[in-house]
Write an enzyme that holds these catalytic residues in place. Structure first.
Site, short mmCIF file in Angstrom:
data_model
loop_
_atom_site.label_atom_id
_atom_site.label_comp_id
_atom_site.label_asym_id
_atom_site.label_seq_id
_atom_site.Cartn_x
_atom_site.Cartn_y
_atom_site.Cartn_z
N LYS A 1 0.51 -1.07 -0.24
CA LYS A 1 0.05 0.63 0.00
C LYS A 1 0.82 1.15 0.04
O LYS A 1 -0.01 1.92 -0.61
CB LYS A 1 -1.12 0.08 1.89
CG LYS A 1 -1.57 1.38 1.29
CD LYS A 1 -2.73 1.87 0.12
CE LYS A 1 -3.23 3.14 0.23
NZ LYS A 1 -4.47 2.71 1.31
N LYS B 1 -0.15 11.49 5.36
CA LYS B 1 -0.34 10.50 5.78
C LYS B 1 0.51 10.06 5.80
O LYS B 1 1.71 9.06 6.65
CB LYS B 1 -1.57 10.94 6.64
CG LYS B 1 -2.00 9.40 8.25
CD LYS B 1 -2.17 7.56 7.39
CE LYS B 1 -3.52 7.46 6.99
NZ LYS B 1 -4.42 6.05 6.03
#
Length: 296
Positions: free
Chosen positions: A175, A243
């Site tokens: 990811k 983030k």
């Protein structure tokens, strides 16, 4: 026990989690939900799910627990904090975390769970809110191979591309890599569109000209039209990309990986966040480029 006979606990009903939870209900899973906000819980109850007051109660009443949360601190609190999953889950059960928190963070949580006899699968996703609604998002999985296969049908209800990458944390590595590439696509597209405008070229004509060529990307296919129109309704918040790039640069430093492009994109999304635009879609990086170029 058949797949749908399992009671599924689902914690985190945000922009991606809520439609994924609805898909499980529609596939006839018995779903027990929890979120810090009342509105999405009530929406899922109206859709056929049951609510529980705490993560501990969700875990105590479920066969499998899924978490789908914004950041590592939320995962740690829900998993290991007061009234957390670990206080309600039984040894031998499985917890699936679909958040994006990075490989180091999920391995730390997994260590605590494994000490209690609980197995964890990390299964972060890639795809927009629409991808979650339509169950075509990619799910990148890290965990024991047999355990992952035992839950594959569950994953396939929520995503169209389900791939086990490796052991615990491998899904998070995939990811991070995915979002490094997605951020590079988006900032490059924004840069090119602003270049075209400053050079006096119609941006729509530019997109038509380069579509199908070497510059064809996911960003070009799915975001260019909205970027030209100045429409940045979030499918994936810019603050979430910031983030995720923090995770990438932090872990890249730990692994000794050169990240010339990713570190620049981290700074760009940091600037967008600091300007109060983190609630835009991550294609909203276009607005930062327009500001830097002196465009209205």
């Amino acid at each position: 026990m058949s797949q749908t006979d399992r009671k599924i606990g689902f914690i985190g009903l945000g922009i991606m989690g809520k439609p994924a939870a609805k898909n499980l209900v529609e596939a006839d899973y018995e779903l027990l939900v929890n979120d810090v906000r009342d509105d999405p819980v009530e929406e899922l109850e109206a859709h056929g799910a049951e609510a529980r007051a705490t993560p501990r109660e969700v875990a105590a009443d479920s066969d499998v627990v899924i978490t789908f949360l914004p950041e590592g601190k939320h995962v740690r609190q829900v998993a290991l904090g007061e009234d957390g999953i670990i206080e309600g889950i039984d040894a031998g059960q499985v917890c699936i975390d679909m958040s994006t928190i990075g490989p180091r963070a999920i391995r730390e949580v997994a260590e605590e769970f494994e000490a209690a006899g609980v197995e964890i699968i990390d299964a972060p996703v890639s795809g927009s809110e629409e991808g979650s609604k339509d169950a075509w998002m990619s799910i990148m999985i890290g965990g024991d191979e047999e355990t992952v296969e035992d839950h594959r049908e569950l994953f396939e209800v929520m995503g169209g591309n389900v791939v086990r990458v490796g052991g615990t944390g491998a899904g998070q590595v995939a990811k991070v890599c995915n979002n490094m590439i997605a951020a590079a696509e988006m900032t490059s597209l924004a840069e090119a569109l602003v270049f075209a405008e400053k050079a006096g070229i119609d941006q729509g004509n530019l997109v038509d000209a380069i579509s199908g060529g070497a510059a064809q990307t996911w960003a070009l296919d799915t975001r260019a039209e909205d970027m030209i129109a100045g429409e940045f309704e979030p499918g994936f918040f810019a603050s979430y990309m910031y983030k995720d790039l923090r995770i990438a640069t932090r872990d890249g430093e730990e692994y000794g990986v050169p990240q010339l492009i990713t570190s620049t994109n981290h700074e760009l999304y940091k600037s967008l966040e600091e300007q109060g635009r983190g609630d835009l879609d991550f294609a909203g990086i276009m607005t930062l480029y327009e500001d830097l170029a002196g465009l209205d």
